[in-house]
Design an enzyme around this catalytic site. Structure first.
Site, short mmCIF file in Angstrom:
data_model
loop_
_atom_site.label_atom_id
_atom_site.label_comp_id
_atom_site.label_asym_id
_atom_site.label_seq_id
_atom_site.Cartn_x
_atom_site.Cartn_y
_atom_site.Cartn_z
N PRO A 45 0.82 -1.21 0.00
CA PRO A 45 0.00 0.00 0.00
C PRO A 45 0.85 1.26 0.00
CG PRO A 45 -0.20 -1.20 2.10
CD PRO A 45 0.69 -2.01 1.22
N ASP A 46 0.34 2.35 -0.60
CA ASP A 46 1.05 3.63 -0.49
C ASP A 46 0.66 4.29 0.82
OD1 ASP A 46 -1.48 4.65 -0.93
OD2 ASP A 46 -1.04 5.56 -2.86
N PHE A 47 1.09 5.52 1.05
CA PHE A 47 0.72 6.21 2.28
C PHE A 47 -0.66 6.85 2.18
CE2 PHE A 47 5.12 7.47 4.21
CZ PHE A 47 5.26 6.19 4.67
N ARG A 48 -0.83 7.62 1.08
CA ARG A 48 -1.89 8.63 1.11
C ARG A 48 -3.15 8.30 0.33
NH1 ARG A 48 2.91 11.02 1.48
NH2 ARG A 48 3.25 12.30 3.33
N GLN A 118 11.66 7.20 -3.78
CA GLN A 118 11.35 7.43 -2.36
C GLN A 118 11.03 6.10 -1.69
OE1 GLN A 118 8.66 11.25 -2.10
NE2 GLN A 118 8.41 10.29 -4.08
N ASN A 119 10.96 5.04 -2.49
CA ASN A 119 10.49 3.77 -1.93
C ASN A 119 11.58 3.08 -1.11
OD1 ASN A 119 8.14 4.36 -3.15
ND2 ASN A 119 8.39 2.93 -4.85
N ILE A 120 11.12 2.34 -0.14
CA ILE A 120 12.03 1.64 0.77
C ILE A 120 11.89 0.13 0.59
CG2 ILE A 120 12.12 3.50 2.49
CD1 ILE A 120 9.84 2.14 3.99
N ASP A 121 11.19 -0.27 -0.47
CA ASP A 121 10.87 -1.70 -0.63
C ASP A 121 11.92 -2.49 -1.40
OD1 ASP A 121 10.43 -0.94 -3.33
OD2 ASP A 121 8.29 -0.64 -2.98
N HIS A 138 15.04 7.96 0.43
CA HIS A 138 14.58 7.77 1.82
C HIS A 138 15.17 6.50 2.44
CE1 HIS A 138 10.91 10.53 0.83
NE2 HIS A 138 12.04 11.19 0.95
N CYS A 146 22.15 0.10 15.12
CA CYS A 146 21.70 0.57 16.43
C CYS A 146 21.58 2.09 16.39
CB CYS A 146 22.72 0.14 17.48
SG CYS A 146 22.44 0.89 19.09
N CYS A 149 24.63 3.32 19.37
CA CYS A 149 26.07 3.19 19.09
C CYS A 149 26.36 3.06 17.60
CB CYS A 149 26.68 2.03 19.86
SG CYS A 149 26.24 0.40 19.21
N CYS A 175 25.09 -2.06 25.55
CA CYS A 175 24.37 -1.08 24.71
C CYS A 175 22.86 -1.31 24.78
CB CYS A 175 24.86 -1.14 23.26
SG CYS A 175 24.04 0.12 22.25
N GLY A 211 4.02 7.69 -9.81
CA GLY A 211 3.47 7.15 -8.57
C GLY A 211 3.90 7.88 -7.31
N CYS A 256 -0.18 3.58 -13.20
CA CYS A 256 1.09 3.82 -13.90
C CYS A 256 1.51 2.62 -14.76
CB CYS A 256 2.20 4.27 -12.96
SG CYS A 256 2.57 3.19 -11.62
P1 CNA Z 1 2.19 8.73 -1.30
O1 CNA Z 1 2.21 10.06 -0.66
O2 CNA Z 1 1.40 7.64 -0.67
O3 CNA Z 1 1.62 8.98 -2.79
C1 CNA Z 1 1.40 7.94 -3.70
C2 CNA Z 1 0.95 8.55 -5.01
O4 CNA Z 1 0.86 7.51 -5.97
C3 CNA Z 1 -0.42 9.22 -4.94
O5 CNA Z 1 -0.39 10.41 -5.68
C4 CNA Z 1 -1.34 8.18 -5.59
O6 CNA Z 1 -2.43 8.77 -6.24
C5 CNA Z 1 -0.41 7.53 -6.58
N1 CNA Z 1 -0.72 6.15 -6.91
C6 CNA Z 1 -1.09 5.14 -6.07
N2 CNA Z 1 -1.23 4.00 -6.75
C7 CNA Z 1 -0.95 4.28 -8.06
C8 CNA Z 1 -0.90 3.52 -9.25
N3 CNA Z 1 -1.17 2.21 -9.26
N4 CNA Z 1 -0.57 4.15 -10.40
C9 CNA Z 1 -0.30 5.47 -10.42
N5 CNA Z 1 -0.30 6.25 -9.32
C10 CNA Z 1 -0.62 5.65 -8.15
O7 CNA Z 1 3.65 8.17 -1.56
P2 CNA Z 1 4.99 8.98 -1.95
O8 CNA Z 1 5.96 7.96 -2.40
O9 CNA Z 1 4.72 10.14 -2.82
O10 CNA Z 1 5.41 9.56 -0.53
C11 CNA Z 1 6.65 9.47 -0.08
C12 CNA Z 1 6.80 8.47 1.07
C13 CNA Z 1 5.99 7.21 0.93
C14 CNA Z 1 8.20 7.97 1.08
O11 CNA Z 1 8.82 8.40 2.25
C15 CNA Z 1 8.16 6.45 1.02
O12 CNA Z 1 9.16 5.88 1.80
C16 CNA Z 1 6.83 6.10 1.52
N6 CNA Z 1 6.27 4.78 1.18
C17 CNA Z 1 6.99 3.86 0.49
C18 CNA Z 1 6.45 2.64 0.16
C19 CNA Z 1 7.27 1.64 -0.61
O13 CNA Z 1 8.48 1.59 -0.43
N7 CNA Z 1 6.65 0.88 -1.51
C20 CNA Z 1 5.14 2.33 0.54
C21 CNA Z 1 4.41 3.30 1.27
C22 CNA Z 1 4.99 4.52 1.57
#
Ligand code: CNA
Length: 280
Positions: A45-48, A118-121, A138, A146, A149, A175, A211, A256
């Site tokens: 899942p994304d964040f927002r 920005q992804n951490i996956d 990120h 740790c 330390c 520690c 994305g 996307c």
């Molecule tokens: P966000 O703020 O959650 O935004 C995601 C964006 O992607 C939104 O604009 C959505 O509308 C759009 N979106 C979602 N699904 C799709 C899709 N299938 N196709 C096209 N667009 C889509 O996430 P951001 O990455 O902008 O925010 C930054 C944060 C989120 C970073 O610090 C990450 O570490 C963090 N994050 C990372 C992961 C991961 O590593 N996969 C998962 C969740 C959050």
């Protein structure tokens, strides 16, 4: 939605024109800027996003606010919610998406100048994009240490802890500090690599933004680094940042992977893309 008149670099503001631009050989330094939206199709899942985003699903963790799960001060007092979440996000459980594989194809064709994620996956690495072309702005789950330390913590022990959603602690004598993956929490500095490579965007001849909500700074200002005449293509569910305000911006709104498949079609790369994705 273009506010500046006709495009300067592209023949028109369309994905076909972007494909023609790439095929003409004029786009040899492509920068890609990605966020959680390129991994949602992998099941992360994304964040927002409303309803499906992590922030909407964190209620069960009893947090003061959803962002607390990535807040260093909160983590120091209560690391458990982060580790509950880490169990769900941990690399190894997910498969790269079509969008990841498309970026890999850009690199194998010698066209990828820099990927900023920005992804951490770690799905960029899993897709086979060369690590020297990736800026994990990120951080990632690839290493951990740790927080007191700073001693690195063994990977196999970390995996065991995360699989049980247990909080790992430093094993150095006297520690016992909390262990945290090298992912950037709120109020923490970005890796120096981000600043070392930010100039790569200045010399781009095409930018693909995929994305991301562009809500998190300083990453959110990366698309502004690209010179004004350079085409910027947004693959996202919604319009974000200043994308759409330059004459050569192209908005590909929607999922996307679907947008990327359309671009691959226009480039004549579609079969190769699908085959590479199936082989992963
Ligand atoms: P966000 O703020 O959650 O935004 C995601 C964006 O992607 C939104 O604009 C959505 O509308 C759009 N979106 C979602 N699904 C799709 C899709 N299938 N196709 C096209 N667009 C889509 O996430 P951001 O990455 O902008 O925010 C930054 C944060 C989120 C970073 O610090 C990450 O570490 C963090 N994050 C990372 C992961 C991961 O590593 N996969 C998962 C969740 C959050």
């Amino acid at each position: 939605v273009v506010s500046e008149g006709p495009p300067v670099t592209l023949s028109e503001c369309s994905l076909d024109a972007v494909a023609d631009y790439i095929k003409s050989g004029k786009a040899r330094r492509i920068v890609v800027m990605t966020g959680a939206g390129i991994s949602t199709a992998a099941g992360i899942p994304d964040f927002r996003s409303p309803e499906t985003g992590l922030y909407a699903n964190l209620a069960k963790l009893n947090l003061p606010e959803p962002e607390a799960v990535f807040d260093l001060n909160f983590f120091k007092t209560n690391p458990k919610p982060f580790y509950v979440l880490a169990k769900d996000l941990y690399p190894g459980n997910f498969h790269p998406t079509i969008s990841h594989v498309f970026i890999r194809m850009l690199s194998s064709k010698g066209l990828l100048h820099q990927l900023y994620t920005q992804n951490i996956d770690c799905l960029e690495r899993a897709a086979g994009i060369p690590s020297e072309l990736i800026v994990e702005a990120h951080g990632s789950f690839a290493n951990q240490r740790c927080i007191e330390c700073k001693t690195p913590f063994p990977h196999d022990l970390m995996r065991d802890h995360i699989s049980r959603a247990e909080v790992p602690r430093c094993t150095q004598p006297n520690c016992n500090g909390l262990v945290k993956p090298d992912i950037v929490f709120f109020h923490e500095a970005l890796p120096s690599l981000f600043y070392d490579r930010i100039h790569m965007a200045d010399s781009a001849d095409l930018a693909l933004v995929m994305g991301t909500s562009l809500q998190v700074h300083p990453f959110a200002s990366l698309p502004e680094q690209v010179p004004r005449h350079v085409p910027r293509v947004l693959f996202n569910l919604e319009r974000v940042g200043s994308l759409g305000s330059h004459a050569d911006d192209v908005l590909v709104l929607g999922d996307c992977d679907t947008g990327v498949r359309k671009l691959a079609d226009a480039l004549g790369w579609r079969e190769e893309l699908e085959a590479e994705w199936r082989q992963l």
